[in-house]
Design a protein around this motif. Structure first.
Motif, mmCIF file in Angstrom:
data_model
loop_
_atom_site.group_PDB
_atom_site.id
_atom_site.type_symbol
_atom_site.label_atom_id
_atom_site.label_comp_id
_atom_site.label_asym_id
_atom_site.label_seq_id
_atom_site.Cartn_x
_atom_site.Cartn_y
_atom_site.Cartn_z
ATOM 1 N N MET A 1 0.817 -1.202 0.000
ATOM 2 C CA MET A 1 0.000 0.000 0.000
ATOM 3 C C MET A 1 0.858 1.263 0.000
ATOM 4 N N VAL A 2 1.904 1.295 0.831
ATOM 5 C CA VAL A 2 2.780 2.459 0.906
ATOM 6 C C VAL A 2 3.479 2.672 -0.434
ATOM 7 N N LYS A 3 3.898 1.580 -1.060
ATOM 8 C CA LYS A 3 4.569 1.677 -2.361
ATOM 9 C C LYS A 3 3.620 2.257 -3.415
ATOM 10 N N GLN A 4 2.360 1.857 -3.387
ATOM 11 C CA GLN A 4 1.384 2.384 -4.345
ATOM 12 C C GLN A 4 1.158 3.875 -4.139
ATOM 13 N N VAL A 5 1.091 4.309 -2.891
ATOM 14 C CA VAL A 5 0.928 5.746 -2.599
ATOM 15 C C VAL A 5 2.133 6.510 -3.127
ATOM 16 N N TYR A 6 3.329 5.972 -2.912
ATOM 17 C CA TYR A 6 4.549 6.602 -3.416
ATOM 18 C C TYR A 6 4.517 6.707 -4.943
ATOM 19 N N GLU A 7 4.096 5.644 -5.600
ATOM 20 C CA GLU A 7 4.041 5.649 -7.063
ATOM 21 C C GLU A 7 3.004 6.645 -7.571
ATOM 22 N N LEU A 8 1.853 6.721 -6.904
ATOM 23 C CA LEU A 8 0.849 7.720 -7.290
ATOM 24 C C LEU A 8 1.386 9.131 -7.084
ATOM 25 N N SER A 10 4.458 10.041 -7.337
ATOM 26 C CA SER A 10 5.401 10.334 -8.414
ATOM 27 C C SER A 10 4.662 10.734 -9.690
ATOM 28 N N LEU A 11 3.458 10.189 -9.880
ATOM 29 C CA LEU A 11 2.645 10.601 -11.030
ATOM 30 C C LEU A 11 2.193 12.047 -10.887
ATOM 31 N N ARG A 12 1.979 12.492 -9.646
ATOM 32 C CA ARG A 12 1.611 13.891 -9.400
ATOM 33 C C ARG A 12 2.680 14.815 -9.976
ATOM 34 N N GLU A 16 2.492 17.883 -12.784
ATOM 35 C CA GLU A 16 3.028 19.232 -12.619
ATOM 36 C C GLU A 16 4.000 19.554 -13.741
ATOM 37 N N TRP A 17 4.812 18.581 -14.103
ATOM 38 C CA TRP A 17 5.759 18.791 -15.189
ATOM 39 C C TRP A 17 5.022 19.071 -16.505
ATOM 40 N N LEU A 18 3.909 18.369 -16.728
ATOM 41 C CA LEU A 18 3.138 18.563 -17.951
ATOM 42 C C LEU A 18 2.580 19.986 -18.026
ATOM 43 N N PHE A 19 2.036 20.489 -16.918
ATOM 44 C CA PHE A 19 1.536 21.864 -16.908
ATOM 45 C C PHE A 19 2.666 22.859 -17.134
ATOM 46 N N GLY A 117 16.980 1.361 -14.282
ATOM 47 C CA GLY A 117 16.348 1.078 -13.007
ATOM 48 C C GLY A 117 15.178 1.976 -12.654
ATOM 49 N N GLU A 118 14.903 3.044 -13.421
ATOM 50 C CA GLU A 118 13.794 3.942 -13.111
ATOM 51 C C GLU A 118 12.594 3.629 -13.989
ATOM 52 N N GLU A 119 11.423 3.735 -13.387
ATOM 53 C CA GLU A 119 10.189 3.496 -14.121
ATOM 54 C C GLU A 119 9.683 4.789 -14.718
ATOM 55 N N THR A 120 9.060 4.682 -15.877
ATOM 56 C CA THR A 120 8.420 5.848 -16.485
ATOM 57 C C THR A 120 6.992 5.939 -15.963
ATOM 58 N N ALA A 121 6.344 7.058 -16.248
ATOM 59 C CA ALA A 121 4.945 7.231 -15.835
ATOM 60 C C ALA A 121 4.077 6.139 -16.439
ATOM 61 N N SER A 122 4.340 5.767 -17.682
ATOM 62 C CA SER A 122 3.569 4.697 -18.332
ATOM 63 C C SER A 122 3.733 3.374 -17.600
ATOM 64 N N ASP A 123 4.960 3.097 -17.169
ATOM 65 C CA ASP A 123 5.204 1.863 -16.419
ATOM 66 C C ASP A 123 4.390 1.843 -15.126
ATOM 67 N N ILE A 124 4.382 2.968 -14.419
ATOM 68 C CA ILE A 124 3.667 3.052 -13.137
ATOM 69 C C ILE A 124 2.171 2.893 -13.340
#
Length: 131
Positions: A1-8, A10-12, A16-19, A117-124
């Protein structure tokens, strides 16, 4: 659960980067003083440009992902499209959009670079089954 919150979370940052990218690429920070109606017109025109661009980019990214498992960088693609639209507007008498050549340009110049070793937004998004 904590990992999923962290991944979400990172999508935030991706959002912000998109805006920030829209603001930069579409020159949203350079609005001079003008009448309310002109500001509204400029804002609506910019929003239409964002929707049209993002719709095309989504389709192009899906196309290359399904066809060759290539991920397209949002920022590189936005920069490329901005240049393409300006060239198209300058040659308005010859205005013809060749979508295949634009797709090929995106494939050639807008591939997403991967850090090891890093995931992209699509991967997440795929891993969290949001997509």
């Amino acid at each position: 659960m904590v990992k999923q919150v962290y991944e979400l979370y990172s999508l935030r940052w991706q959002m912000e980067w998109l805006f920030k990218a829209w603001k930069s690429v579409l020159d949203l920070e350079k609005v001079k003083e003008m009448k309310k109606e002109c500001v509204e017109c400029h804002l609506y025109g910019t929003l239409i440009a964002i929707v049209a661009t993002q719709t095309f980019l989504f389709q192009a990214r899906m196309y290359w992902h399904q066809k060759e498992d290539i991920q397209i960088s949002e920022r590189k693609a936005l920069d490329l499209l901005q240049s393409y639209w300006h060239q198209l507007l300058l040659r308005s008498h010859m205005a013809e959009i060749n979508l295949f050549s634009l797709l090929s340009l995106l494939r050639k110049h807008a591939k997403k670079g991967r850090r090891k070793g890093e995931e992209t937004a699509s991967d997440i998004v795929t891993k969290l089954e949001i997509w």
